[in-house]
Design a protein around this motif. Structure first.
Motif, PDB file in Angstrom:
ATOM      1  N   GLU A  62       0.825  -1.200   0.000  1.00  0.00           N
ATOM      2  CA  GLU A  62       0.000   0.000   0.000  1.00  0.00           C
ATOM      3  C   GLU A  62       0.863   1.255   0.000  1.00  0.00           C
ATOM      4  OE1 GLU A  62      -2.460  -0.395   3.414  1.00  0.00           O
ATOM      5  OE2 GLU A  62      -3.590  -2.097   2.615  1.00  0.00           O
ATOM      6  N   ALA A  63       1.932   1.231   0.793  1.00  0.00           N
ATOM      7  CA  ALA A  63       2.816   2.391   0.858  1.00  0.00           C
ATOM      8  C   ALA A  63       3.555   2.595  -0.460  1.00  0.00           C
ATOM      9  CB  ALA A  63       3.815   2.218   2.008  1.00  0.00           C
ATOM     10  N   ALA A  64       4.017   1.490  -1.080  1.00  0.00           N
ATOM     11  CA  ALA A  64       4.758   1.599  -2.333  1.00  0.00           C
ATOM     12  C   ALA A  64       3.874   2.094  -3.472  1.00  0.00           C
ATOM     13  CB  ALA A  64       5.364   0.252  -2.696  1.00  0.00           C
ATOM     14  N   LEU A  65       2.560   1.804  -3.394  1.00  0.00           N
ATOM     15  CA  LEU A  65       1.643   2.163  -4.472  1.00  0.00           C
ATOM     16  C   LEU A  65       1.012   3.531  -4.273  1.00  0.00           C
ATOM     17  CD1 LEU A  65      -0.222  -1.240  -5.029  1.00  0.00           C
ATOM     18  CD2 LEU A  65       1.711  -0.316  -6.301  1.00  0.00           C
ATOM     19  N   ALA A  66       1.224   4.146  -3.149  1.00  0.00           N
ATOM     20  CA  ALA A  66       0.581   5.422  -2.866  1.00  0.00           C
ATOM     21  C   ALA A  66       0.932   6.445  -3.942  1.00  0.00           C
ATOM     22  CB  ALA A  66       1.022   5.938  -1.499  1.00  0.00           C
ATOM     23  N   GLY A  67      -0.100   7.083  -4.513  1.00  0.00           N
ATOM     24  CA  GLY A  67       0.128   8.109  -5.518  1.00  0.00           C
ATOM     25  C   GLY A  67       0.360   7.586  -6.911  1.00  0.00           C
ATOM     26  N   ARG A  68       0.285   6.294  -7.134  1.00  0.00           N
ATOM     27  CA  ARG A  68       0.526   5.726  -8.457  1.00  0.00           C
ATOM     28  C   ARG A  68      -0.747   5.050  -8.972  1.00  0.00           C
ATOM     29  NH1 ARG A  68       6.021   5.702  -7.912  1.00  0.00           N
ATOM     30  NH2 ARG A  68       6.749   5.131  -5.835  1.00  0.00           N
ATOM     31  N   THR A  69      -0.821   4.935 -10.277  1.00  0.00           N
ATOM     32  CA  THR A  69      -1.816   4.058 -10.872  1.00  0.00           C
ATOM     33  C   THR A  69      -1.333   2.630 -10.670  1.00  0.00           C
ATOM     34  OG1 THR A  69      -2.276   5.744 -12.528  1.00  0.00           O
ATOM     35  CG2 THR A  69      -3.076   3.523 -12.982  1.00  0.00           C
ATOM     36  N   ALA A  70      -2.239   1.732 -10.272  1.00  0.00           N
ATOM     37  CA  ALA A  70      -1.799   0.370  -9.952  1.00  0.00           C
ATOM     38  C   ALA A  70      -2.826  -0.644 -10.399  1.00  0.00           C
ATOM     39  CB  ALA A  70      -1.557   0.228  -8.452  1.00  0.00           C
ATOM     40  N   LEU A  71      -2.299  -1.757 -10.937  1.00  0.00           N
ATOM     41  CA  LEU A  71      -3.111  -2.931 -11.245  1.00  0.00           C
ATOM     42  C   LEU A  71      -2.601  -4.047 -10.353  1.00  0.00           C
ATOM     43  CD1 LEU A  71      -5.303  -4.213 -13.076  1.00  0.00           C
ATOM     44  CD2 LEU A  71      -3.457  -4.935 -14.589  1.00  0.00           C
ATOM     45  N   ILE A  72      -3.492  -4.623  -9.538  1.00  0.00           N
ATOM     46  CA  ILE A  72      -3.081  -5.577  -8.506  1.00  0.00           C
ATOM     47  C   ILE A  72      -3.805  -6.895  -8.722  1.00  0.00           C
ATOM     48  CG2 ILE A  72      -2.927  -5.997  -6.020  1.00  0.00           C
ATOM     49  CD1 ILE A  72      -3.488  -2.853  -5.815  1.00  0.00           C
ATOM     50  N   VAL A  73      -3.034  -7.950  -8.997  1.00  0.00           N
ATOM     51  CA  VAL A  73      -3.614  -9.297  -9.009  1.00  0.00           C
ATOM     52  C   VAL A  73      -3.706  -9.735  -7.552  1.00  0.00           C
ATOM     53  CG1 VAL A  73      -3.338 -11.680  -9.755  1.00  0.00           C
ATOM     54  CG2 VAL A  73      -2.673  -9.810 -11.280  1.00  0.00           C
ATOM     55  N   ALA A  74      -4.921  -9.811  -7.055  1.00  0.00           N
ATOM     56  CA  ALA A  74      -5.136  -9.990  -5.617  1.00  0.00           C
ATOM     57  C   ALA A  74      -5.064 -11.461  -5.243  1.00  0.00           C
ATOM     58  CB  ALA A  74      -6.471  -9.402  -5.202  1.00  0.00           C
ATOM     59  N   HIS A  75      -4.052 -11.789  -4.425  1.00  0.00           N
ATOM     60  CA  HIS A  75      -3.956 -13.141  -3.890  1.00  0.00           C
ATOM     61  C   HIS A  75      -4.892 -13.291  -2.696  1.00  0.00           C
ATOM     62  CE1 HIS A  75      -2.168 -16.916  -2.620  1.00  0.00           C
ATOM     63  NE2 HIS A  75      -1.958 -16.406  -1.419  1.00  0.00           N
ATOM     64  N   ARG A  76      -5.006 -12.233  -1.911  1.00  0.00           N
ATOM     65  CA  ARG A  76      -5.930 -12.186  -0.777  1.00  0.00           C
ATOM     66  C   ARG A  76      -6.960 -11.107  -1.042  1.00  0.00           C
ATOM     67  NH1 ARG A  76      -0.990 -13.500   1.232  1.00  0.00           N
ATOM     68  NH2 ARG A  76      -0.929 -15.256   2.693  1.00  0.00           N
ATOM     69  N   LEU A  77      -8.204 -11.391  -0.729  1.00  0.00           N
ATOM     70  CA  LEU A  77      -9.267 -10.445  -1.053  1.00  0.00           C
ATOM     71  C   LEU A  77      -9.228  -9.208  -0.182  1.00  0.00           C
ATOM     72  CD1 LEU A  77     -12.346 -12.644  -2.019  1.00  0.00           C
ATOM     73  CD2 LEU A  77     -10.565 -11.641  -3.430  1.00  0.00           C
TER      74      LEU A  77
END
Length: 622
Positions: free
Chosen positions: A558-573
């Motif tokens: 979450e911290a690394a993605l802050a402020g970025r556009t992100a596509l996340i393949v969710a392993h945990r819901l």
């Protein structure tokens, strides 16, 4: 042009092997930048060989002086000239072989660089279909054989061919009948070479394939040892490994018999040629056409051909082995280089050239732009950050994975991809990241200006051997220690990093301090922060942490993605809960899209997934 390798079994689609014509063309292209060095080396070797050919006439002169009963003083000049010839030939041969060896090492280095560059660009699914053993065999065995040929066979072959041609010319100068007698050995030698070459190339290529299959089996057995033991499959894996080993040994023994037959035929050619030259010398001396010294020089010339002729023909063994290895290396370089337009493509936003995509499995492969702060930044991006338009993909005929998927990610939006195993989530993530080209459709992604525009982080994180600081600087080579600490702090990894024996200077990776999966993933996320891309793609990047480290890694992500556009393949819901939007894939199609609360309340596929995953869990508040 390349041809597919014959797979060792039905489950593997080995990487292709270049045709002989394509291999020769690639070799010419590798040598072309160093033509001057090649011509200089060959020219010096020609001079050295020509000087060396003066030995036999000088020895013949000595024989004539002795046979005619001349004074001993007449031997002084020939002996002095022999010493001078030896000195000049030694110096020029050393210079020539040095230049040829330098040419070979330069070409080999260029080949290695191209191979590594292309191998890193190979689509992940292509490597998975081929298996790690095939690529490993090419990186190790084939490169080693080509290197050995370059360092030993190439200089010796160049010198041998020159010696053969110039010696035959010298025989003709003595008397053309000596040359005709010597040429009686040539048909046998040519037939021997033809017999050998026709069998060797296929045999050595089969050996490479068998060795690759053997290595693949070994890697699979060792890598899955726990599973093998757990299912009591030791016997089956042992038998499978033994079978592939027997195949490799059988091909090796066939090559030994081939080489023995090759040597036997060469000896017959030597006896024929030497006998013919001696008989010709006898008749010519008897008729007074030549002196005893000239006949002696002719016999010595032919005898001196034994070494270079046998060396050149024997080096065919190394040449064929190296050619088979080179064809396998060129096959990889051609596979990674797009040969024709594909139906699907990835385009940068605004029509700019696409920027290389760093992959955190191997670390970003390009330099970043100007100095920036290490912490996450809020970006302002006009228009769509990512647009996926009617993307389809198949891993072969009849194996579709994605079906006309369309998706738009707004600037700064975090989108979670969810779905059952095999739904196509990872494939879509790799296509968006630019690591893989779609079969059809387009992807428009942000284009970086002097910095990576997209970074992919997967669950398969590699920790490179070296200091922790060096591993981090893969993402930004010019980063200061303060920037490295800032990136580690951003992903909540600074405490354990500074607690290592030597802090950021601690050696990690193979042979160094071992990082557990959760810390290795935090290292990958810190590299993401340092790379500072506009778009981040996470493909189950927290899956390897286990339940205990899952929450820690999710906070880091979450911290690394802050402020970025992100596509996340969710392993945990729980990752879907925290996302701005959830996209549900089912059998390669988008079946739902919306926020976590909207999809949970809609009682559709996502709600079923949530109930199956959460059980009695209470969903955390977004």
């Amino acid at each position: 042009m390349t041809t597919p390798s014959r797979p060792a079994d039905d489950s593997a689609e080995l990487l292709p092997v270049a045709t002989p014509a394509r291999t020769r063309a690639a070799l010419r292209a590798l040598i072309r930048p160093d033509r001057g060095l090649a011509l200089t080396g060959i020219g010096v070797l020609v001079a050295a060989t020509a000087v060396g050919l003066l030995v036999q006439p000088l020895l013949g002169r000595i024989v004539d002086i002795v046979a005619d009963g001349r004074p001993a003083g007449d031997l002084t000049l020939p002996v002095v000239l022999l010493v001078a010839v030896a000195a000049v030939q030694g110096v020029t041969t050393t210079i020539g072989l040095t230049r040829v060896a330098r040419l070979g090492e330069t070409v080999l280095a260029r080949l290695r660089e191209q191979f590594v560059e292309r191998a890193l660009d190979l689509p992940a699914d292509r490597l998975e279909r081929a298996g790690a053993g095939d690529l490993t065999a090419r990186v190790t065995g084939d490169v080693a054989r080509v290197a050995e040929a370059v360092r030993s066979a190439l200089p010796e072959m160049a010198r041998s061919v020159l010696a053969i041609l110039l010696t035959l010319g010298a025989l003709a100068l003595l008397d053309v009948r000596f040359l005709l007698a010597a040429l009686l050995a040539v048909p046998v030698q040519l037939l021997t070479a033809r017999w050998y070459v026709r069998r060797a190339l296929t045999l050595y290529a089969d050996q490479r394939v068998a060795n690759g299959a053997q290595q693949q089996q070994l890697l699979e057995t060792i890598g899955g040892a726990v599973t093998v033991r757990g299912h009591r499959l030791e016997r089956q894996h042992t038998e499978r490994g033994a079978g592939r080993s027997r195949k490799a040994v059988e091909l090796t023994m066939r090559s030994v018999h081939l080489v023995l037959g090759f040597y036997g035929r060469l000896h017959i050619a030597e006896y024929i040629g030497l006998a013919a030259v001696l008989i010709a010398g006898f008749w010519l001396v008897r008729d007074g056409a030549v002196s005893i010294g000239t006949a002696t020089a002719a016999a010595l010339y032919f005898h001196s051909l034994f070494g270079p002729v046998n060396a050149a023909l024997v080096l065919l063994d190394d040449a064929q082995s190296a050619a088979a290895g080179l064809a396998r290396l060129v096959g990889v370089t051609d596979l990674a280089r797009p040969a024709e337009p594909v139906a699907g493509k990835t385009e940068p936003a605004g029509g700019a050239e696409p920027a290389p995509v760093p992959d955190q499995r191997t670390g970003p492969q390009r330099k970043t732009g100007p100095h920036r702060s290490t912490g996450p930044q809020q970006r302002t991006v006009s228009g769509a950050a990512v647009a996926v338009d009617a993307v389809s993909h198949a891993y072969g005929p009849g194996r579709p994975v994605l079906h006309e998927v369309s998706l738009t990610l707004r600037p700064g939006e975090h989108v979670a991809l969810v779905g059952t195993s095999g739904a196509g989530k990872s494939t879509l993530a790799r296509i968006v990241a630019g690591v893989q080209q779609p079969t059809a459709g387009t992807v428009t992604a942000p284009a970086g200006a002097g910095e990576p525009s997209v970074v992919l982080v997967t669950q398969e994180v590699h920790v490179f051997t070296g200091s922790l600081a060096e591993d981090l600087r893969l993402a930004r080579p010019a980063a200061t220690d303060a920037e490295l600490r800032g990136a580690l702090s951003a992903v909540h990894a600074l405490d354990w990093a500074e607690a290592l024996p030597d802090g950021l200077d601690t050696v990690v990776g193979e042979g160094g301090h071992r990082l557990d999966p959760a810390r290795a993933q935090q290292l990958a996320l810190a590299r993401l922060v340092l790379a500072d891309p506009a778009l981040a793609v996470l493909d189950e990047a927290t899956a390897e942490a286990g339940s205990a480290g899952a929450r820690v890694l999710e906070r880091s992500a979450e911290a690394a993605l802050a402020g970025r556009t992100a596509l996340i393949v969710a392993h945990r819901l729980t990752q879907a809960v925290a996302a701005d939007r959830v996209v549900v894939l089912e059998a390669g199609r988008v079946v739902e899209s919306g926020s976590h609360d909207e999809l949970r309340d809609a009682d559709g596929p996502y709600a079923a997934l949530w109930r199956a995953w959460s059980g009695s869990r209470t969903a955390p508040h977004p």
